[in-house]
Design an enzyme around this catalytic site. Structure first.
Site, PDB file in Angstrom:
ATOM      1  N   ASP A 115       0.873  -1.171   0.000  1.00 41.29           N
ATOM      2  CA  ASP A 115       0.000   0.000   0.000  1.00 41.29           C
ATOM      3  C   ASP A 115       0.920   1.234   0.000  1.00 41.29           C
ATOM      4  O   ASP A 115       2.144   1.127   0.197  1.00 41.29           O
ATOM      5  CB  ASP A 115      -0.948  -0.012   1.203  1.00 41.29           C
ATOM      6  CG  ASP A 115      -2.187   0.845   0.927  1.00 41.29           C
ATOM      7  OD1 ASP A 115      -2.157   1.682   0.001  1.00 41.29           O
ATOM      8  OD2 ASP A 115      -3.190   0.685   1.653  1.00 41.29           O
TER       9      ASP A 115
HETATM   10  C1  NOJ Z   1      -4.150   3.815   0.133  1.00 45.79           C
HETATM   11  C2  NOJ Z   1      -5.298   2.902   0.351  1.00 45.79           C
HETATM   12  O1  NOJ Z   1      -5.168   2.256   1.602  1.00 45.79           O
HETATM   13  C3  NOJ Z   1      -5.473   1.836  -0.719  1.00 45.79           C
HETATM   14  O2  NOJ Z   1      -6.718   1.207  -0.526  1.00 45.79           O
HETATM   15  C4  NOJ Z   1      -5.366   2.434  -2.091  1.00 45.79           C
HETATM   16  O3  NOJ Z   1      -5.542   1.413  -3.055  1.00 45.79           O
HETATM   17  C5  NOJ Z   1      -4.024   3.108  -2.229  1.00 45.79           C
HETATM   18  N1  NOJ Z   1      -3.918   4.176  -1.241  1.00 45.79           N
HETATM   19  C6  NOJ Z   1      -3.799   3.683  -3.637  1.00 45.79           C
HETATM   20  O4  NOJ Z   1      -4.650   4.740  -3.864  1.00 45.79           O
END
Ligand code: NOJ
Length: 743
Positions: free
Chosen positions: A286
């Site tokens: 993430d």
């Molecule tokens: C953070 C989020 O936790 C995740 O769900 C998302 O896919 C990513 N950012 C990318 O935007």
């Protein structure tokens, strides 16, 4: 388009003469990727493990000058958040024409519940209990997003959660693992279709692996600590289900589990995901997950964080730069090996091959598709259908609903005129300024002359006296009050945990004031999580849970209020009475001192002294305008052998005046196990449609597989003995039978 000679040769080799062994069935592009890997320098390899974001400014989509440079010199393999054909083509041209090997980029984006056509938030979609519709919605999202240059989606999100304080329950399927498994598979099938290499599919990314939905105190990103048994039984199965459905990538979660951030967890990424489950896609972190291990306190600096991640098995570093900046020197100093990097790169290249990017890196960039495929009539019809099936009727005293068109209706509340909120927290490319509001939709069906409006209150706690006075005056001239209340859209989703789950005080006060008018009140509630609605439930006559219902949500709501739609959604998370009951879920354990709600005052029992144990609305709950009667529950036999099966049948009759859909739910309870078992576990469901007076027999088949769990010795299997079996309309209103699993 210039395709480098080296690639043309490779593609030729890949597609024609390389023999494929049995591993080739599981990793059909491994040999192609290996051939390419042989051509790559260490820096080019590291580049494939790096993803950077783009963003939108006043001029449109942009990436930083640095990112452009990285793409050109082959040190960036994926861009995310870019979703516009000409922009993405420009970046792909940089990668294909200017980098030495011309390896195409992945374009990732959060296409969560629709792209241009926005479907209900995932918690609402789940409330439809209609996996076919959910799959179709994911298919539509893939068609639309892939028409805009996207080839990789950061979905499905399959985090199970028992905690509505956690704002990301809006993105989840709710509290149940079985339902989560079914939806995870449906979404992967929808996004990826039958063939990832066609230009209208997206490579899916199941997230957030793992146990992200169980943060302490419901606070986003917070510590997770649980037994391996609970991890494996409750939180991991939807990931496994997505993998069984062929998901192409997995995203690591921000949280720690058992003291180790998942991005550095060899146990979760290598032992379980790769070795136990045989996952053959790539693993991405993430956002800045690698360098966050410094704040977690398991790495002293970026280099240490990068070592942890690569050793654990992370392939792509999303945004943290740790891999780009540190992997080369870590190889040079011998702290990691080039073989480790090779292994990681292969997974990423194989993903790119599976998308057909080496055959045609521009296959997702077609202006005509971008012009013609978004929000088509067909897509909007599906958005309407899914919004309709996601609505949950929570109360309908004296059958107030449906209303007759032409009734004098006062529509009161902030959500009546808001557009942005209808789309929820992830809107991808949703165009909220164009969509119909709840007020407009009610006016359309009920007549403008019969419909009045006042805002009444906002989302802040203070009541503005002027707003309330206006609402009372407006409502005073009506026959029925329709309230459109709830949370503001950004109160749920990422980084949106709450400690209070009530409506804003001003909204509850408003209902209290309006109640004095003694008119029938219908409350439509828009929100991204279960709320505590005890007071409101007592004051209003009818209540409809609408979530954030998407592009066509307003018309679905209005049509439900006026009877064009009969609500059929059922909750997939318990609605607590108060925050103190959290975590709350239907499949709890019995304890050694179970509470009997029917019994007398029971002191030394597992209960609260100031609240019932039960939630306000249990898992699976949802009413209909019609009445369904369940009877004649019968089993094919009272016991069955492990290699045999049991057929459970029940009759459902529509005894009311409306056609309606019902979600028939099957639960079991294993009475005695080598470890304690939940008081109920969902094991099957089906959604049926019945005309007034119609009866249908619904049958389920139970096999040994359905009765398996992690036993005392942590082996996975069923244990012979007695079971209770329940069938019914929700997790607490059930008819019961018994059976035995023989030795
Ligand atoms: C953070 C989020 O936790 C995740 O769900 C998302 O896919 C990513 N950012 C990318 O935007």
């Amino acid at each position: 388009m210039r395709v480098p000679g080296i690639l043309i040769l490779l593609v030729f080799l890949c597609n024609s003469c390389i023999p494929r062994g049995s591993e080739a069935d599981k990793r059909p592009y491994k040999e192609d990727a290996e051939e390419l890997l042989k051509q790559m320098t260490l820096d080019e390899k590291i580049g494939q493990l790096v993803a950077y974001t783009s963003h939108w400014d006043v001029t449109g989509p942009v990436v930083s000058n640095d990112s452009e440079r990285y793409i050109k010199d082959g040190s960036c393999g994926a861009i995310f958040n870019a979703h516009e054909v000409s922009f993405n083509r420009k970046l792909q041209e940089l990668a294909v024409n200017e980098s030495r090997l011309g390896i195409p980029l992945l374009f990732g984006y959060d296409v969560i519940h629709g792209y241009r056509t926005t479907f209900p938030i995932s918690l609402g979609e789940a409330a439809s209990w209609n996996p076919e519709l959910i799959e179709k919605a994911a298919r539509v999202a893939a068609v639309e997003a892939s028409a805009c240059g996207v080839n990789w989606t950061f979905a499905p999100m399959v985090d199970i959660s028992f905690d509505p304080r956690w704002g990301r329950v809006a993105e989840s399927t709710g509290e149940d693992t079985y339902l989560g498994n079914v939806i995870a598979k449906a979404k992967v099938r929808g996004f990826q279709g039958d063939d990832l290499s066609t230009n209208n599919t997206l490579l899916a990314c199941v997230k957030h692996y793992a146990a992200y939905g169980a943060p302490q105190a419901g606070r986003d990103y917070h510590t997770v600590d649980m037994s391996d048994r609970v991890l494996r039984e409750v939180y991991l199965p939807p990931f496994k289900a997505a993998i069984d459905a062929g998901v192409g990538s997995v995203m690591t979660s921000f949280n720690e589990v058992d003291g180790m951030p998942v991005t550095g967890s060899k146990y979760l990424l290598d032992d379980i995901l790769r070795k136990e489950w045989g996952f053959n896609g790539f693993i991405v972190t993430d956002y800045t997950g690698i360098t966050e291990m410094i704040q977690h306190g398991v790495a002293a600096d970026t280099a240490e964080a990068a070592v942890l991640a690569i050793n654990a098995g992370v392939n792509i570093d999303m945004e943290s730069s740790a891999y780009r900046v540190k992997l080369r020197s870590l190889v040079a100093s011998g702290k990691i090996t080039e073989e480790q990097i090779d292994k990681a790169v292969l997974w990423v290249l194989e993903g790119k091959f599976s998308l057909g990017l080496f055959d045609d890196p521009y296959r997702y960039f077609d202006e005509e598709r971008q012009e013609t495929l978004l929000s088509t009539e067909e897509h909007l019809d599906l958005a309407y259908e899914l919004a309709a099936e996601s609505l949950v009727l929570l109360k309908n005293k004296d059958k107030l609903l449906p209303l007759k068109p032409g009734t004098k209706v006062a529509v009161i509340g902030p959500h009546a005129t808001l557009q942005r909120d209808l789309l929820g927290s992830w809107i991808a490319d949703g165009k909220w300024k164009d969509i119909q509001t709840i007020l407009q939709a009610i006016e359309q069906i009920n007549g403008k002359d019969k419909t009045t409006y006042a805002k009444g209150a906002w989302f802040i706690d203070e009541t503005d006296k002027i707003d309330v006075a206006e609402a009372i005056a407006t409502a005073g001239k009506s026959d029925v009050i329709v309230l459109a209340l709830g949370e503001s859209w950004h109160w749920s989703g990422e980084a949106a945990s709450r400690t209070k789950l009530g409506l804003p005080k001003a909204q509850t006060d408003l209902i209290r004031e309006l109640k004095k008018l003694n008119k029938p009140m219908v409350m439509v509630v828009l929100n991204g999580r279960p709320l505590t609605l005890v007071q409101e439930y007592e004051m209003v006559d009818a209540m409809v849970e609408a979530w954030y219902p998407g592009t066509k949500g307003a018309s679905a709501i209005a049509d439900a209020l006026f009877g064009k739609i009969n609500p059929s959604g059922k909750l997939t998370m318990s609605f607590p009475r108060n925050v103190g009951q959290i975590p709350i879920h239907y499949n709890m354990k019995n304890t050694g001192r179970p509470y009997d709600p029917e019994g007398q005052e029971q002191k030394y029992r597992s209960r609260y002294i100031d609240s019932p144990n039960e939630p306000l609305f249990p898992f699976g709950f949802g009413l209909s305008y019609t009445d369904f009667i369940y009877d004649d529950l019968r089993l094919s036999s009272s016991s069955f052998a492990k290699d045999d099966s049991l057929i459970v049948s029940v009759n459902i009759t529509n005894a009311g005046p409306y056609e309606g859909k019902e979600v028939v739910q099957l639960y079991i309870r294993d009475l005695v196990g080598s470890v304690t078992r939940p008081v109920k576990e969902l094991k099957g469901f089906t959604k049926i449609n019945l005309a007034p007076g119609e009866q249908q027999t619904v049958s389920f088949t139970i096999t040994e597989e359905d009765l398996k769990f992690y036993r005392a010795d942590m082996t996975f299997g069923a244990e012979s003995g007695d079971f209770h079996l329940f069938v019914g309309r929700n997790s607490s209103d059930l008819i019961k039978a018994k059976f035995t699993l023989d030795n």
